[in-house]
Design an enzyme around this catalytic site. Structure first.
Site, PDB file in Angstrom:
ATOM      1  N   GLY A 227     -15.314 -51.362  39.408  1.00  0.00           N
ATOM      2  CA  GLY A 227     -16.385 -50.559  38.837  1.00  0.00           C
ATOM      3  C   GLY A 227     -17.721 -51.039  39.364  1.00  0.00           C
TER       4      GLY A 227
ATOM      5  CD  GLN B  28     -22.796 -54.011  38.757  1.00  0.00           C
ATOM      6  OE1 GLN B  28     -22.111 -53.022  38.518  1.00  0.00           O
ATOM      7  NE2 GLN B  28     -22.276 -55.199  38.994  1.00  0.00           N
TER       8      GLN B  28
ATOM      9  CB  CYS C  26     -19.905 -58.974  36.501  1.00  0.00           C
ATOM     10  SG  CYS C  26     -21.220 -57.782  36.776  1.00  0.00           S
ATOM     11  CG  LEU C  27     -18.356 -56.248  42.012  1.00  0.00           C
ATOM     12  CD1 LEU C  27     -18.420 -54.865  42.638  1.00  0.00           C
ATOM     13  CD2 LEU C  27     -17.501 -57.187  42.873  1.00  0.00           C
TER      14      LEU C  27
ATOM     15  CG  HIS D 121     -17.989 -54.573  32.917  1.00  0.00           C
ATOM     16  ND1 HIS D 121     -17.733 -55.926  32.840  1.00  0.00           N
ATOM     17  CD2 HIS D 121     -18.865 -54.419  33.946  1.00  0.00           C
ATOM     18  CE1 HIS D 121     -18.429 -56.560  33.785  1.00  0.00           C
ATOM     19  NE2 HIS D 121     -19.120 -55.668  34.478  1.00  0.00           N
ATOM     20  CD  GLU D 122     -18.917 -50.920  35.931  1.00  0.00           C
ATOM     21  OE1 GLU D 122     -20.132 -50.985  36.223  1.00  0.00           O
ATOM     22  OE2 GLU D 122     -18.103 -51.812  36.226  1.00  0.00           O
TER      23      GLU D 122
ATOM     24  CG  HIS E 245     -23.356 -53.255  34.596  1.00  0.00           C
ATOM     25  ND1 HIS E 245     -24.072 -54.399  34.868  1.00  0.00           N
ATOM     26  CD2 HIS E 245     -22.085 -53.522  34.965  1.00  0.00           C
ATOM     27  CE1 HIS E 245     -23.259 -55.322  35.389  1.00  0.00           C
ATOM     28  NE2 HIS E 245     -22.039 -54.810  35.453  1.00  0.00           N
TER      29      HIS E 245
HETATM   30 NI    NI Z   1     -20.317 -55.774  36.174  1.00  0.00          NI
END
Ligand code: NI
Length: 183
Positions: free
Chosen positions: A46, A51, A93-94, A135-136, A139
């Site tokens: 995701g 991000q 998380c990226l 999670h997204e 963000h």
């Molecule tokens: Ni993340």
């Protein structure tokens, strides 16, 4: 399509509440395509627009499986209509590479989101897909998974993060497609 740089923990855009999208036009479609491309190159499941430095309410998820268990979803202006049950599972998380922690999430969700054609869709999600979507959406509200792990665990993860980042400057990460860095 192009790969975008990913903002890392400490970058203010990750803490912004993203703004609603008005019309899904070519610019938003290009953002969606870039999110998918960048997510895949980074081996993520995701990615939210924050991000990649864009504080707009757009995110993508791609989870193996079908029906409410998985699939690819475009989430423009997502709104959760129903959530129930609970699950605890590990998240990463990226924007916080190599840091992982257990997070409690709802187990089932019904949400509404606009897709890349501008069509409002109803999505049902369970299990890991429901986790990825929560999670997204977090963000888009400026919330990171480390905010949901408990105070003690958060201190440990942040100490781990600072240690791993020691000597590194900048809050942007170049995404290199798998294999591209190998000769
Ligand atoms: Ni993340």
């Amino acid at each position: 399509m192009s790969l975008r740089q990913i903002h890392l923990l400490g970058s203010p855009v990750l803490r912004q509440r993203a703004q609603e999208i008005g019309v899904v036009g070519d610019e938003v479609r290009a953002l969606i395509a870039d999110l998918f491309e960048t997510m895949r190159a980074a081996n993520g499941v995701g990615l939210a627009a924050n991000q990649v430095g864009v504080a707009r309410r757009v995110a993508v998820v791609s989870v193996e499986g079908a029906g409410p268990e998985g699939g690819e979803h475009v989430l423009v202006n997502p709104v959760v209509l129903e959530s129930e049950g609970a699950q605890v599972g590990e998240e990463g998380c990226l924007s916080i590479p190599d840091i992982y922690g257990d997070v409690r999430r709802a187990d089932r969700l019904v949400l509404e989101a606009t897709d890349e054609r501008g069509v409002r869709r109803r999505i049902e999600a369970r299990g890991f897909l429901a986790r990825a979507i929560q999670h997204e959406i977090d963000h888009l509200d400026g919330i990171l998974f480390i905010d949901r792990v408990g105070a003690l665990k958060r201190r440990r993860l942040l100490a781990e993060w600072r240690k791993a980042r020691k000597g590194q400057e900048g809050l942007l990460r170049d995404v290199v497609p798998e294999g591209a860095s190998r000769l």
